[in-house]
Design an enzyme around this catalytic site. Structure first.
Site, PDB file in Angstrom:
ATOM      1  N   ALA A  64     -11.127   8.734  -7.240  1.00 56.77           N
ATOM      2  CA  ALA A  64     -10.242   7.680  -6.752  1.00 56.77           C
ATOM      3  C   ALA A  64     -10.668   6.382  -7.436  1.00 56.77           C
ATOM      4  O   ALA A  64     -11.789   6.284  -7.938  1.00 56.77           O
ATOM      5  CB  ALA A  64     -10.383   7.555  -5.246  1.00 56.77           C
ATOM      6  N   GLY A 103     -12.146  12.410  -6.001  1.00 56.35           N
ATOM      7  CA  GLY A 103     -10.706  12.647  -5.847  1.00 56.35           C
ATOM      8  C   GLY A 103     -10.133  13.487  -6.976  1.00 56.35           C
ATOM      9  O   GLY A 103      -9.106  14.158  -6.791  1.00 56.35           O
TER      10      GLY A 103
END
Ligand code: TC6
Length: 699
Positions: A64, A103
């Site tokens: 992320a 992520g």
């Protein structure tokens, strides 16, 4: 027009979804939104029977977007994007190269099939950033690899090599060497279509459970290993508690715990540390400056420090010529290097064959300065004595080629004076390694005013090649780290004189998160080293400065710390890690008596308040004087050279969380007792008055 970060194409019946968000394809809001659009297009594209998600550039998604953390979250959210991939009625293949982290790996776990390219590393490093894998990682990974392996991967934050990921079942296949993500993806997608493979969801099977005893054991080990940190245990809770729920409830539970961690000060500190480590090498003075070549390294002195520097360079693939004063010393130096390389073999970092090859092909030990004639960068690591340095640098200047860089590893001697001993002061700088030099990551690059910018740039390039965290430091006694260290050690001595015991100080400091307290560290370094430092500084010392005489008494008794089995602690077979030494308190008590001091009690909180105030105050002076370029440079120095707990972010970050006004007020109170020691740093006063923080200076 700029390209969208996610692109949709179709090649016959294979949809190709390419993420391109340099430098590391982090999933920020624009990527999430782009993925949502492309997934809709794929779902609606009747001609597309399978989708391949892959990345352009040097890596698959590295996680992320860390730079969004701490800001209000903006839709679409990553768990929803991944949920959408997983729910598709047509199969999705994820192709990973470089690194698939956080992520990025979670995205791949939502896909129905996973292909890795050789050299890939995967991992869920979120706990090292103070959060947990909050996009399904704690729910999907256990279903794929089992709870035990998943908890290890999540709590250790380690990067797994491709083969291990394949063995664990994270990858379905590994592409051949040299494959390109899109092409390899097409081949596997076609094979999946040919065998009629449909969606295969990680979330479908029930989650594995773990026994109460095994869980208690894992929690205890995790707590001991990551003392003081909350993310690892919370991640275990998310995985284990989530496993007892239906998948979607587990996802909600994971999200709730993730959100809690996202708001924690530990998350802010760990992200600060991550970004500071990258920013520390970004200096305006080096913009556009090209480093010189440094393929051939010279090292003068084959003791512990010289051997460590040589080994660090050899392990980075550089050629090293080491010189010693005579043939026998050169032979010993060679043995030191061979032995230090042997430690890397023992630690599994190097094969025995590689060690033999390095020693034969990359390393030579000699006894004459002329052996350094072709070296590009020569690092001196000899005894800390100005006359000896003068001899070394005069010889180096005479024998080394024009344009060669001459570096000193001195910890405190005056580097401009050393530079002035040569006819090439612009080519001289300090490269201050920390012992053991092949292991410790910190490198202070000490820059006298005379040093040429490309020499500084070469110092940074060399540090990067060695895998070090390099920090620019200006010239002063102790540079950044040791200068600050002297002051917080002195604050400890002030407290001990007033009534705290060295053991109370050490305990408070380790409870705060340092691996060792200041007195245990002195035992490790050797009390003779402290004695020599006091002697060296005696002539220039201000008479108002307090110097603990008990340390001299201990030194006079031959207590030199660990190496003599006796210092602040006694080290023997019963207590190899040390137990409080019998006479130390009595020696200190005698000194209090001489000063007419009635000892008073110190709480752990007060010890930390004073210890940290001294550290921050001196650090503010170091920044204010330009010795450290920014507060973040101090933080990185303390994190990598002085055991500052990473989850507290460094002294300057910590100070910001406490409030600079509060710290200043504390220092003013302490100054009432010891005005000379507790003089406030002008920068601290200025920032406090302007209601600003150290972070404001981290531009
Ligand atoms: C997560 O995924 C959470 C998921 C749950 C959500 C619900 N974001 O390290 P380098 C920048 S948490 C933004 O020098 P390398 C970095 O700051 C994340 N930026 O390169 C630097 O920028 P600068 C889990 C990032 O080749 C530039 O990229 N993932 C991110 O030596 C180059 O970085 C991780 O923890 C990011 N995620 O190493 C992985 N990552 O030039 C973190 C990097 O402006 N990243 N940048 O200073 C890494 O470990 C390494 O960057 C690497 C590449 C191994 C990917």
């Amino acid at each position: 027009m700029t390209q969208p970060p996610v692109r949709y194409n179709r090649d016959t019946d294979i949809a190709l979804i390419c993420i391109e968000n340099p430098p590391v394809n982090a999933i920020g809001q624009a990527v999430r939104a782009g993925l949502m659009d492309c997934l809709d297009r794929f779902a609606d594209d009747a001609a597309a029977r399978i989708a391949v998600i892959y990345c352009a550039g040097r890596t698959f998604v590295a996680g992320a977007d860390i730079k969004e953390f701490g800001k209000p979250p903006s839709a679409p959210f990553l768990p929803d994007v991944i949920g959408k991939i997983e729910a598709l009625e047509k199969p999705v293949l994820c192709v990973m190269h470089g690194t698939a982290l956080g992520g990025g790996l979670e995205l791949a776990l939502g896909a129905h099939y996973r292909l890795g390219l050789p050299g890939l590393r995967v991992g869920l490093p979120e706990t090292s950033l103070g959060i947990l894998p909050g996009a399904g990682g704690t729910q999907r990974l256990p279903r794929l690899v089992g709870m035990d392996a998943a908890l290890d991967i999540i709590t250790s934050a380690r990067h797994l090599p491709a083969q291990e990921a394949l063995d664990l079942g994270i990858l379905d296949e590994l592409a051949p060497v040299g494959a390109d993500p899109a092409a390899a993806g097409r081949v596997m997608a076609q094979a999946l279509l040919d065998r009629g493979a449909g969606p295969r969801r990680v979330c479908d099977p029930p989650a594995p459970r773990i026994g109460a005893d095994q869980l208690a054991d894992i929690r205890a080990r995790t707590q001991a290993r990551y003392k003081g940190q909350i993310a690892q245990l919370t991640a275990i809770d998310a995985a284990v508690e989530g496993a007892a729920m239906p998948f979607h409830d587990g996802m909600r539970h994971e999200r709730a715990l993730f959100t809690k961690l996202m708001q924690s000060p530990q998350r802010a500190a760990l992200i600060h540390a991550f970004l500071a480590e990258r920013k520390v090498v970004q200096l305006p003075e080096l913009a556009g400056v090209r480093a010189r070549d440094f393929g051939q390294i010279g090292v003068v002195g084959g003791g512990r420090m010289g051997s460590g520097i040589a080994v660090a360079s050899l392990l980075a693939g550089l050629d090293v010529t080491m010189i010693e004063r005579d043939a026998q010393s050169a032979m010993l130096a060679r043995e030191n290097v061979a032995q230090t390389l042997g430690e890397s073999v023992k630690r599994g970092k190097l094969t025995d064959e590689a060690r033999t090859h390095i020693l034969a092909q990359q390393f030579r030990a000699a006894e004459s300065y002329s052996a350094l004639a072709s070296c590009d960068l020569i690092i001196e690591a000899v005894f800390e004595d100005m006359d000896i340095k003068r001899d070394v640098f005069t010889q180096l200047d005479r024998h080394c080629k024009s344009g060669a860089i001459l570096a000193t590893n001195t910890s405190y001697l005056d580097i401009p004076q050393i530079a002035a001993m040569t006819a090439r002061p612009a080519d001289v700088l300090g490269l201050h390694f920390f012992s053991p030099a092949h292991i410790m990551r910190l490198l202070e690059i000490v820059v006298p005013e005379t040093t040429a910018p490309d020499v500084v740039a070469t110092g940074f390039a060399f540090g990067k090649k060695l895998g070090k965290v390099s920090v620019r430091a200006g010239v002063c006694d102790g540079f950044i780290g040791n200068r600050i260290l002297q002051v917080y050690r002195a604050a400890s001595d002030h407290m001990v004189l007033a009534g705290a015991s060295p053991y109370e100080v050490d305990r408070a400091v380790t409870e705060f998160g340092f691996p060792m307290g200041p007195y245990a560290v002195q035992d490790l370094a050797g009390l003779d080293i402290g004695f020599m430092t006091r002697q060296r500084k005696a002539a220039s010392r201000d008479p108002r400065e307090f110097v603990a005489r008990w340390a001299d008494v201990m030194h006079a008794r031959g207590w030199h710390g660990r190496k003599t089995g006796q210092g602040y602690y006694t080290y023997d077979t019963d207590s190899p890690k040390g137990r409080p030494a019998a006479d130390v308190e009595a020696i200190i008590a005698a000194e209090r008596l001489e000063h007419g001091i009635t000892p008073r009690a110190f709480s752990a909180d007060e010890i930390i308040a004073r210890y940290m105030a001294a550290m921050v105050n001196e650090a503010a002076r170091v920044v204010g004087e330009g010795i450290a370029a920014r507060p973040l440079d101090v933080d990185v120095t303390l994190l990598h050279g002085y055991g500052f707990p990473r989850w507290r972010g460094g002294a300057m970050h910590w100070a910001d969380t406490q409030g600079l006004r509060e710290l200043l007020a504390q220092i003013e109170t302490y100054a009432g007792e010891a005005p000379y020691f507790w003089q406030e740093a002008p920068l601290l006063r200025q920032l406090a008055q302007e209601n600003r923080s150290f972070a404001d200076l981290n531009t």
